[in-house]
Design an enzyme around this catalytic site. Sequence first.
Site, PDB file in Angstrom:
ATOM      1  N   LEU A 118      12.103  27.195 -12.805  1.00  0.00           N
ATOM      2  CA  LEU A 118      12.047  26.670 -14.163  1.00  0.00           C
ATOM      3  C   LEU A 118      13.114  25.592 -14.315  1.00  0.00           C
ATOM      4  CD1 LEU A 118      11.266  26.576 -17.152  1.00  0.00           C
ATOM      5  CD2 LEU A 118      12.854  28.482 -17.535  1.00  0.00           C
ATOM      6  N   GLU A 158      20.068  25.250  -7.802  1.00  0.00           N
ATOM      7  CA  GLU A 158      19.916  26.300  -8.804  1.00  0.00           C
ATOM      8  C   GLU A 158      18.453  26.718  -8.785  1.00  0.00           C
ATOM      9  OE1 GLU A 158      19.776  26.693 -13.651  1.00  0.00           O
ATOM     10  OE2 GLU A 158      20.996  25.077 -12.764  1.00  0.00           O
ATOM     11  N   ILE A 159      18.208  28.007  -8.717  1.00  0.00           N
ATOM     12  CA  ILE A 159      16.838  28.510  -8.745  1.00  0.00           C
ATOM     13  C   ILE A 159      16.715  29.401  -9.972  1.00  0.00           C
ATOM     14  CG2 ILE A 159      17.411  30.353  -7.076  1.00  0.00           C
ATOM     15  CD1 ILE A 159      14.439  30.072  -6.091  1.00  0.00           C
ATOM     16  N   GLU A 160      15.882  28.988 -10.912  1.00  0.00           N
ATOM     17  CA  GLU A 160      15.892  29.579 -12.254  1.00  0.00           C
ATOM     18  C   GLU A 160      14.597  30.310 -12.582  1.00  0.00           C
ATOM     19  OE1 GLU A 160      16.802  28.168 -16.883  1.00  0.00           O
ATOM     20  OE2 GLU A 160      17.244  26.826 -15.211  1.00  0.00           O
ATOM     21  N   VAL A 161      14.756  31.534 -13.067  1.00  0.00           N
ATOM     22  CA  VAL A 161      13.670  32.382 -13.555  1.00  0.00           C
ATOM     23  C   VAL A 161      12.522  32.440 -12.557  1.00  0.00           C
ATOM     24  CG1 VAL A 161      12.337  33.038 -15.586  1.00  0.00           C
ATOM     25  CG2 VAL A 161      14.338  31.597 -15.872  1.00  0.00           C
TER      26      VAL A 161
END
Length: 270
Positions: A118, A158-161
């Site tokens: 995300l 950054e790896i989001e949701v």
Amino acid sequence: MKKHRRATVADLLAEKGKRQLTMLRVTSLEEAEAAEKAGIDIVSVPPSLLGPVFREIAPTPFAIPGLEYGDHVSAEDYLRAAFAALKAGGDAVYCAASLLTIRRLRDEGIPVCGHLGLIPSKATWTGGFRAVGKTAASAAEIWRQTKALEEAGAFAAEIEVVPGDVAAAISSNTSMLMISMGAGSGCDAQYLFADDVLGANRDHYPRHAKVYRDFAAEHDRLQRERIAAFTEFAEDVRTGAYPEKRHNVGIDEAELKVFLDRLRSETGNS
């Protein structure tokens, strides 16, 4: 003067797979100082926060200023902003721009942290503010983007949701430092916003946020006290209760007489 050593990109990458790093988004000098004293490994900061004062109070956290998507257009814009951020005390830059731009930054030796899953600034492509990678096809696309970021030269992402199992599998198959924001404990760092940690956010709290304090309630209490104090001050002025004699500067009686005599002679007032 005591010198502090902060981590380098090589230091962070050497920790991959060994321990979970801590990362916070801080937006004030007070939060930066708290992160320093709490031993936070990495801080995400607005570029405007950087400078001598920032590094005086937060000498050790690895700082990643964000080159916000839309604030810059061309690769040259990003490059100028990145050099300025590093000169001001940053250690790397966050960039969600194109692979071409990331590659251009990396070609100049600028450490870049990208973004996967995300991406709020591009959420329209993945259906809005919702989890990404919940199907095999979507997970495969995140893996494709991971490899592309790695090839472009990003040292971290950054790896989001993203589902924890997907993020863990990706993290174990890339050389990049993977920073989890709501993507489970199988990555290399855990990232939260200070506003969420402090309970200062009055809007919706994301699923992955953990609130450790209730600053919003404290801010409300302080605002009530602020209004009360201002109201009491205004009332004191209206009634003559302020200022009192103790609030004023005195003058020797003889000096006052000399001044008043001179004032009368110049103004003609008795």
